[in-house]
Design an enzyme around this catalytic site. Structure first.
Site, mmCIF file in Angstrom:
data_model
loop_
_atom_site.group_PDB
_atom_site.id
_atom_site.type_symbol
_atom_site.label_atom_id
_atom_site.label_comp_id
_atom_site.label_asym_id
_atom_site.label_seq_id
_atom_site.Cartn_x
_atom_site.Cartn_y
_atom_site.Cartn_z
ATOM 1 C CB SER A 229 -9.847 2.541 37.126
ATOM 2 O OG SER A 229 -10.984 2.201 37.856
ATOM 3 C CE LYS B 22 -13.399 2.093 36.004
ATOM 4 N NZ LYS B 22 -13.402 3.384 36.856
ATOM 5 C CE1 TYR C 267 -16.209 -2.170 38.465
ATOM 6 C CE2 TYR C 267 -15.291 -1.363 36.211
ATOM 7 C CZ TYR C 267 -15.240 -1.260 37.592
ATOM 8 O OH TYR C 267 -14.747 -0.233 38.264
ATOM 9 C CE1 TYR D 146 -10.264 7.229 38.400
ATOM 10 C CE2 TYR D 146 -12.159 7.468 37.243
ATOM 11 C CZ TYR D 146 -11.207 6.678 37.694
ATOM 12 O OH TYR D 146 -11.026 5.132 37.393
ATOM 13 C CB VAL E 201 -8.484 1.755 43.279
ATOM 14 C CG1 VAL E 201 -8.744 0.289 43.584
ATOM 15 C CG2 VAL E 201 -8.785 2.526 44.311
HETATM 16 O O1 DON Z 1 -14.664 -0.541 40.730
HETATM 17 C C1 DON Z 1 -13.827 -0.119 41.821
HETATM 18 O O2 DON Z 1 -14.034 0.487 42.500
HETATM 19 C C2 DON Z 1 -12.565 -0.924 41.267
HETATM 20 N N1 DON Z 1 -12.410 -1.901 40.832
HETATM 21 C C3 DON Z 1 -11.759 0.075 40.268
HETATM 22 C C4 DON Z 1 -11.894 1.574 40.786
HETATM 23 C C5 DON Z 1 -10.403 2.212 40.410
HETATM 24 O O3 DON Z 1 -9.398 1.576 39.981
HETATM 25 C C6 DON Z 1 -10.553 3.824 40.587
HETATM 26 N N2 DON Z 1 -9.184 4.121 39.999
HETATM 27 N N3 DON Z 1 -8.549 4.988 40.436
#
Ligand code: DON
Length: 619
Positions: free
Chosen positions: A74, A77, A199, A251, A269
């Site tokens: 993320s 983003k 994405y 978040y 993540v």
């Molecule tokens: O879309 C997802 O779930 C992962 N590619 C990215 C989520 C993420 O990194 C959330 N961050 N804390």
């Protein structure tokens, strides 16, 4: 353990020592769980842990597993959001994704009930809508643009981690659902699948903790990578990216984060965290074990510790106001390097206070510029010439431009003069003045490359008013030569018999550095300047002489090679006295030589006293 700043450096920097100490301290923290919902991520080693701190001046400090590759997830983003802003501008992007924090988890299907617009670009829904805004005729071109953009932030070529990408693509059903929701609400205007794939790909780009630190420092440096100097994001969009990172980046932990740590941030993540202190530094931390919010446990703790111990909280900034004015002096206290006749020096001492010079430093923002403008206005009645020197200015923003423009108009309306020095360092100011002044810009927005010629320009204008005869056209006869002051007619006739008249063209070099000193020069007409070349290669003017003055006189005393260059600023007529002839005359007419040396010493005393006065002002 490594420090990139200067590997050959035997003494480690205190910053590096501290980063290493933090790493030792938090290595033993074993809380949190590695993400498993993307199967490939479940293979991560929970003991991996890296810290990187990069400054906007380009220093990079690393500790631990700072070169261990992992996927950005993320943290991609906000960087892709910046790309979408560059591709479409704010207005259009805001039709597809909002800027409001949700307080929900990263994968919440949080769409505006009326419009179907995702609340912000940091949650998955907003990030997928943002991915749909990346321009490019084919999915390959769009991916290449994302890779190049993130590579510009990191300062290195980046690539996909194919295994993680495949793993996420095969299991990303929730994100695919979000993609179709967005298509349903026309937040995506084409088939959502290639967009969701893009994405997944942006999330699967392989980075290191060092890359994260430099990416964060790039955002802190108004979009310019401080290590490579390459622009990764146009400056005007940095505030928007940092705003959504500040309000939505962590978040449903965003409130506590901004309260405690106080820096715009983003987590991933796979265990990455970036934090940005605008204008100063960027932090990157990598450690796979996550807390219930999906943020790296060690990442949160290290950033919290850094913020408290290094005082990095954004809302705890020093008052910029009082430090903007580095030095303020008047034309009575400090003169240009144009050597003046005693009459002129006396006039400048008397009337020079009407020239006010401000040497500025640091950042011109509203508060700091307001202090400057208020000080100028308080002294307006006693000011005819205002010189603003931007040589030590680091940055200025639009509000500063507004205040300086208003000041310029006020000076113009009062028929007073405002000069801008080293304005090349503030391109925004020039663009602003051009836009505001249009055809009047050339006449009103007067710029000088250095404070010395600007000060001389003002002095000349002032002297034209307070002293009847301007300098340049004056022609001096030997009886008016300063070094012949007090000479009898006989003395003059003797020494004039030894003089050789020479004419030099404008720009001609009269004396070169290192040359043997054979003559003393008396200026009969025109002006000459003494110049030295600084280590930077820049030529600096030390002094400018006008008719009646002498130059090259130090050789009489120390017979040393010439220490500076002398150039004709105008067409010049000089009388040259050979040092050999002077020595011979000294034997035959010692009285004349003594008078000349007395005048020379008096002149040197005047210069020394002027230098002392100026040192006091400059201190
Ligand atoms: O879309 C997802 O779930 C992962 N590619 C990215 C989520 C993420 O990194 C959330 N961050 N804390």
């Amino acid at each position: 353990m490594n420090s990139e700043t200067n590997p050959s450096q035997s003494h480690s920097s205190p910053v590096l020592d501290y980063i290493r100490q933090l790493h030792r301290e938090y290595s033993s923290l074993k809380d949190g769980k590695v993400a498993t919902y993307i199967p490939e991520l479940a293979k991560a080693n929970p003991d991996l842990f890296g810290i990187c701190l990069a400054t906007t001046s380009g220093s990079v400090y690393e500790a631990g597993d700072s070169r261990q590759p992992f996927t950005i997830q993320s943290i991609s983003k906000p960087l892709v959001y910046g790309l979408a802003l560059e591709d479409h501008g704010r207005a259009h992007v805001l039709t597809r994704v909002g800027m409001e924090p949700t307080g929900d988890a990263f994968n919440s299907i949080s769409l505006d009930p009326e419009t179907g617009r995702p609340r912000n670009p940091m949650i998955n829904a907003g990030a997928i809508a943002t991915a749909g805004l990346v321009l490019g005729k084919t999915p390959q071109i769009r991916l290449r643009r994302v890779l190049e953009t993130l590579g510009a932030y990191a300062g290195s070529e980046l690539a996909l981690d194919e295994a993680v990408y495949r793993s996420e693509s095969e299991t990303g059903h929730r994100n695919r659902a979000i993609g179709h929701m967005l298509r349903n609400f026309s937040m995506l205007t084409e088939d959502p699948n290639p967009v969701v794939e893009l994405y997944f790909q942006q999330c699967s780009i392989s980075v290191t903790c060092r890359d994260l630190g430099i990416m964060a420092a790039t955002l802190a440096n108004r979009g310019v990578n401080p290590v490579t100097g390459k622009q990764a994001l146009r400056g005007e969009y940095v505030e928007s990216v940092l705003s959504v990172m500040g309000s939505c980046g962590m978040y449903d932990y965003a409130g506590e984060w901004i309260y405690k740590v106080g820096m715009p941030a983003k987590s991933g993540v796979a265990g990455g965290v970036i934090a940005v202190l605008p204008g100063q530094l960027g932090i990157g931390v990598f450690s796979p074990p996550l807390d219930p919010h999906g943020n790296s446990v060690r990442g949160i703790r290290v950033c919290d510790e850094l913020s408290r111990s290094l005082d990095l909280h954004l809302f705890n900034l020093p008052n910029p106001g009082h430090s903007l004015i580095r030095l303020r002096f008047t034309g009575a206290e400090l003169n240009s390097s144009r050597v003046r006749t005693p009459l002129e020096s006396q006039a400048l001492h008397q009337f020079g206070s009407r020239i006010n010079v401000y040497q500025l430093q640091g950042h011109l923002v509203f508060a700091s510029t307001e202090v400057l403008v208020r000080d100028v206005i308080e002294n307006l009645d006693s000011t005819d010439y205002l010189l603003l020197d931007f040589r030590r200015v680091l940055s200025l923003n639009e509000s500063a431009c507004h205040l300086l423009y208003s000041l310029l108009i006020k000076f113009s309306n009062l028929k007073k003069t405002l000069l801008f020095i080293h304005a090349d360092r503030t391109p925004l100011l020039r663009r602003f003045m051009k836009a505001k002044l249009r055809h009047e810009c050339e006449t009103l927005f007067r710029v000088f490359e250095d404070h010395d010629p600007a000060l001389e320009w003002c002095e000349n204008r002032l002297l034209e008013v307070v002293l009847p005869q301007t300098v340049a056209e004056r022609r001096a006869s030997p009886s008016e030569y300063e070094l012949f002051s007090g000479f009898t007619a006989e003395d003059l006739s003797t020494v004039c018999g030894l003089l050789q008249r020479r004419i030099y063209q404008r720009g001609e070099t009269i004396i070169n550095v290192g040359e043997e000193a054979n003559h003393l020069f008396f200026l009969a007409r025109g002006c000459v300047s003494v110049l030295v070349t600084l280590s930077s290669g820049v030529r600096k003017r030390l002094a400018t002489f006008s008719p009646g003055m002498a130059f090259g006189e130090m050789a009489i005393i120390d017979h040393a090679p010439r220490s500076a260059m002398v150039q004709a600023d105008t067409e010049v007529e000089c009388d040259l006295l050979g040092l050999k002839e002077l020595t011979q005359m000294g034997q035959s007419e010692p009285g004349i030589k003594i008078k000349l040396l007395e005048n020379l010493s008096l002149g040197l005393c005047r210069k020394l006293r002027k230098a002392n006065r100026e040192m006091m002002v400059l201190d």
